[in-house]
Motif scaffolding. Structure first.
Motif, PDB file in Angstrom:
ATOM      1  N   ASN A  43       0.798  -1.222   0.000  1.00  0.00           N
ATOM      2  CA  ASN A  43       0.000   0.000   0.000  1.00  0.00           C
ATOM      3  C   ASN A  43       0.832   1.274   0.000  1.00  0.00           C
ATOM      4  N   SER A  44       2.133   1.161   0.165  1.00  0.00           N
ATOM      5  CA  SER A  44       2.963   2.369   0.264  1.00  0.00           C
ATOM      6  C   SER A  44       2.883   3.229  -0.995  1.00  0.00           C
ATOM      7  N   VAL A  45       2.709   2.624  -2.155  1.00  0.00           N
ATOM      8  CA  VAL A  45       2.588   3.379  -3.402  1.00  0.00           C
ATOM      9  C   VAL A  45       1.343   4.265  -3.367  1.00  0.00           C
ATOM     10  N   HIS A  46       0.261   3.767  -2.774  1.00  0.00           N
ATOM     11  CA  HIS A  46      -0.979   4.538  -2.676  1.00  0.00           C
ATOM     12  C   HIS A  46      -0.867   5.598  -1.582  1.00  0.00           C
ATOM     13  N   GLU A  47      -0.304   5.202  -0.445  1.00  0.00           N
ATOM     14  CA  GLU A  47      -0.154   6.138   0.670  1.00  0.00           C
ATOM     15  C   GLU A  47       0.740   7.316   0.304  1.00  0.00           C
ATOM     16  N   ALA A  48       1.700   7.087  -0.579  1.00  0.00           N
ATOM     17  CA  ALA A  48       2.610   8.155  -1.019  1.00  0.00           C
ATOM     18  C   ALA A  48       1.986   9.023  -2.114  1.00  0.00           C
ATOM     19  N   GLY A  49       0.818   8.644  -2.600  1.00  0.00           N
ATOM     20  CA  GLY A  49       0.178   9.404  -3.682  1.00  0.00           C
ATOM     21  C   GLY A  49       0.824   9.160  -5.035  1.00  0.00           C
ATOM     22  N   ALA A  50       1.524   8.043  -5.161  1.00  0.00           N
ATOM     23  CA  ALA A  50       2.249   7.749  -6.404  1.00  0.00           C
ATOM     24  C   ALA A  50       1.449   6.868  -7.356  1.00  0.00           C
ATOM     25  N   SER A  51       0.239   6.514  -6.990  1.00  0.00           N
ATOM     26  CA  SER A  51      -0.588   5.674  -7.853  1.00  0.00           C
ATOM     27  C   SER A  51      -1.711   6.506  -8.479  1.00  0.00           C
ATOM     28  N   VAL A  52      -2.489   5.861  -9.316  1.00  0.00           N
ATOM     29  CA  VAL A  52      -3.617   6.542  -9.967  1.00  0.00           C
ATOM     30  C   VAL A  52      -4.882   6.496  -9.110  1.00  0.00           C
ATOM     31  N   ARG A  53      -4.806   5.854  -7.953  1.00  0.00           N
ATOM     32  CA  ARG A  53      -5.976   5.755  -7.071  1.00  0.00           C
ATOM     33  C   ARG A  53      -6.536   7.145  -6.765  1.00  0.00           C
ATOM     34  N   GLY A  54      -7.822   7.291  -7.042  1.00  0.00           N
ATOM     35  CA  GLY A  54      -8.494   8.567  -6.780  1.00  0.00           C
ATOM     36  C   GLY A  54      -8.258   9.629  -7.839  1.00  0.00           C
ATOM     37  N   ARG A  55      -7.480   9.315  -8.877  1.00  0.00           N
ATOM     38  CA  ARG A  55      -7.162  10.313  -9.905  1.00  0.00           C
ATOM     39  C   ARG A  55      -7.518   9.872 -11.316  1.00  0.00           C
ATOM     40  N   ALA A  56      -7.906   8.634 -11.469  1.00  0.00           N
ATOM     41  CA  ALA A  56      -8.236   8.116 -12.806  1.00  0.00           C
ATOM     42  C   ALA A  56      -9.741   7.894 -12.902  1.00  0.00           C
ATOM     43  N   ILE A  57     -10.223   7.900 -14.139  1.00  0.00           N
ATOM     44  CA  ILE A  57     -11.636   7.630 -14.364  1.00  0.00           C
ATOM     45  C   ILE A  57     -11.774   6.430 -15.296  1.00  0.00           C
ATOM     46  N   ALA A  58     -12.929   5.834 -15.225  1.00  0.00           N
ATOM     47  CA  ALA A  58     -13.198   4.655 -16.050  1.00  0.00           C
ATOM     48  C   ALA A  58     -13.334   5.044 -17.511  1.00  0.00           C
ATOM     49  N   GLU A  59     -12.828   4.189 -18.354  1.00  0.00           N
ATOM     50  CA  GLU A  59     -12.908   4.368 -19.800  1.00  0.00           C
ATOM     51  C   GLU A  59     -14.361   4.562 -20.248  1.00  0.00           C
ATOM     52  N   SER A  60     -15.290   3.847 -19.635  1.00  0.00           N
ATOM     53  CA  SER A  60     -16.703   3.908 -20.021  1.00  0.00           C
ATOM     54  C   SER A  60     -17.350   5.255 -19.710  1.00  0.00           C
ATOM     55  N   GLY A 101     -15.469   9.657 -22.411  1.00  0.00           N
ATOM     56  CA  GLY A 101     -15.667  10.442 -23.622  1.00  0.00           C
ATOM     57  C   GLY A 101     -14.351  10.596 -24.358  1.00  0.00           C
ATOM     58  N   PRO A 102     -14.218  11.643 -25.176  1.00  0.00           N
ATOM     59  CA  PRO A 102     -12.990  11.822 -25.971  1.00  0.00           C
ATOM     60  C   PRO A 102     -11.734  11.929 -25.099  1.00  0.00           C
ATOM     61  N   LEU A 103     -10.724  11.144 -25.452  1.00  0.00           N
ATOM     62  CA  LEU A 103      -9.504  11.118 -24.657  1.00  0.00           C
ATOM     63  C   LEU A 103      -8.774  12.456 -24.622  1.00  0.00           C
ATOM     64  N   ASP A 104      -8.875  13.220 -25.702  1.00  0.00           N
ATOM     65  CA  ASP A 104      -8.124  14.484 -25.728  1.00  0.00           C
ATOM     66  C   ASP A 104      -8.644  15.494 -24.698  1.00  0.00           C
ATOM     67  N   ARG A 105      -9.762  15.222 -24.077  1.00  0.00           N
ATOM     68  CA  ARG A 105     -10.286  16.084 -23.011  1.00  0.00           C
ATOM     69  C   ARG A 105      -9.761  15.672 -21.637  1.00  0.00           C
ATOM     70  N   HIS A 106      -8.932  14.652 -21.610  1.00  0.00           N
ATOM     71  CA  HIS A 106      -8.460  14.101 -20.335  1.00  0.00           C
ATOM     72  C   HIS A 106      -6.937  14.072 -20.222  1.00  0.00           C
ATOM     73  N   ILE A 107      -6.257  14.909 -20.981  1.00  0.00           N
ATOM     74  CA  ILE A 107      -4.788  14.940 -20.921  1.00  0.00           C
ATOM     75  C   ILE A 107      -4.353  15.534 -19.577  1.00  0.00           C
ATOM     76  N   VAL A 108      -3.398  14.851 -18.944  1.00  0.00           N
ATOM     77  CA  VAL A 108      -2.858  15.275 -17.647  1.00  0.00           C
ATOM     78  C   VAL A 108      -1.331  15.239 -17.703  1.00  0.00           C
ATOM     79  N   THR A 109      -0.710  15.847 -16.717  1.00  0.00           N
ATOM     80  CA  THR A 109       0.752  15.835 -16.671  1.00  0.00           C
ATOM     81  C   THR A 109       1.291  14.963 -15.535  1.00  0.00           C
ATOM     82  N   TRP A 110       0.488  14.598 -14.579  1.00  0.00           N
ATOM     83  CA  TRP A 110       0.998  13.895 -13.390  1.00  0.00           C
ATOM     84  C   TRP A 110       1.505  12.481 -13.585  1.00  0.00           C
ATOM     85  N   PRO A 111       1.074  11.669 -14.544  1.00  0.00           N
ATOM     86  CA  PRO A 111       1.614  10.305 -14.542  1.00  0.00           C
ATOM     87  C   PRO A 111       3.091  10.198 -14.856  1.00  0.00           C
ATOM     88  N   ALA A 112       3.618  11.099 -15.642  1.00  0.00           N
ATOM     89  CA  ALA A 112       5.010  10.987 -16.052  1.00  0.00           C
ATOM     90  C   ALA A 112       5.934  11.218 -14.887  1.00  0.00           C
TER      91      ALA A 112
END
Length: 153
Positions: free
Chosen positions: A122-139, A142-153
């Motif tokens: 769980n340390s990856v989640h506790e450190a805020g280094a995962s997508v938990r709470g920041r990603a949305i379901a593909e379903s 809508g259009p992917l170009d409306r969901h560009i973010v900078t944080w995953p890199a």
């Protein structure tokens, strides 16, 4: 009688001593920190080749655990899911900068929050280094170009 003073022995962890292509399957799998970043959709600019990350998760990503819903059979569900192996790590420029496979290939240390360092999945989640709470379901995206973010890199 002679005394030998060899001092304390510290052995390096496997990821510091073994190249990716020589790791056992269990060692290989343990490198994955479970962040879910590689399971986000990405867009590539056709003109520049630049990769743009989105906050849209693959339909197989469990947004709570950040793990695949059916990892052993994921390619049956998502035929273009990338089967990561040692030969692909350096070629896949979209792997996040915190990805352990990328870091090991570049001979860099794992981040302090990596489960192999902390002993806690769980340390990856506790450190805020995962997508938990920041990603949305593909379903729901809508259009992917409306969901560009900078944080995953």
């Amino acid at each position: 009688m002679s005394a030998s003073s060899s001092g304390p022995t510290t052995s390096l962890p496997f990821w510091r001593t073994k190249p990716l292509n020589l790791m056992s399957p269990s060692e290989w799998e343990s490198l994955c920190d479970g962040c879910g970043k590689c399971c986000l959709h990405k867009l590539e600019d056709e003109d520049t080749g630049k990769i743009h990350y989105t906050n849209v998760a693959c339909q197989m990503l469990n947004l709570g655990t950040c793990g695949c819903k059916d990892y052993p059979n994921r390619q049956k569900h998502i035929p273009d899911c990338v089967q990561l192996d040692a030969s692909k790590v350096e070629a896949l420029k979209w792997l996040p900068s915190t990805c352990a496979y990328r870091l090991v290939a570049e001979n860099k240390p794992l981040p302090w929050w990596h489960p192999l360092i902390t002993g806690d999945r769980n340390s990856v989640h506790e450190a805020g280094a995962s997508v938990r709470g920041r990603a949305i379901a593909e379903s729901r995206a809508g259009p992917l170009d409306r969901h560009i973010v900078t944080w995953p890199a």
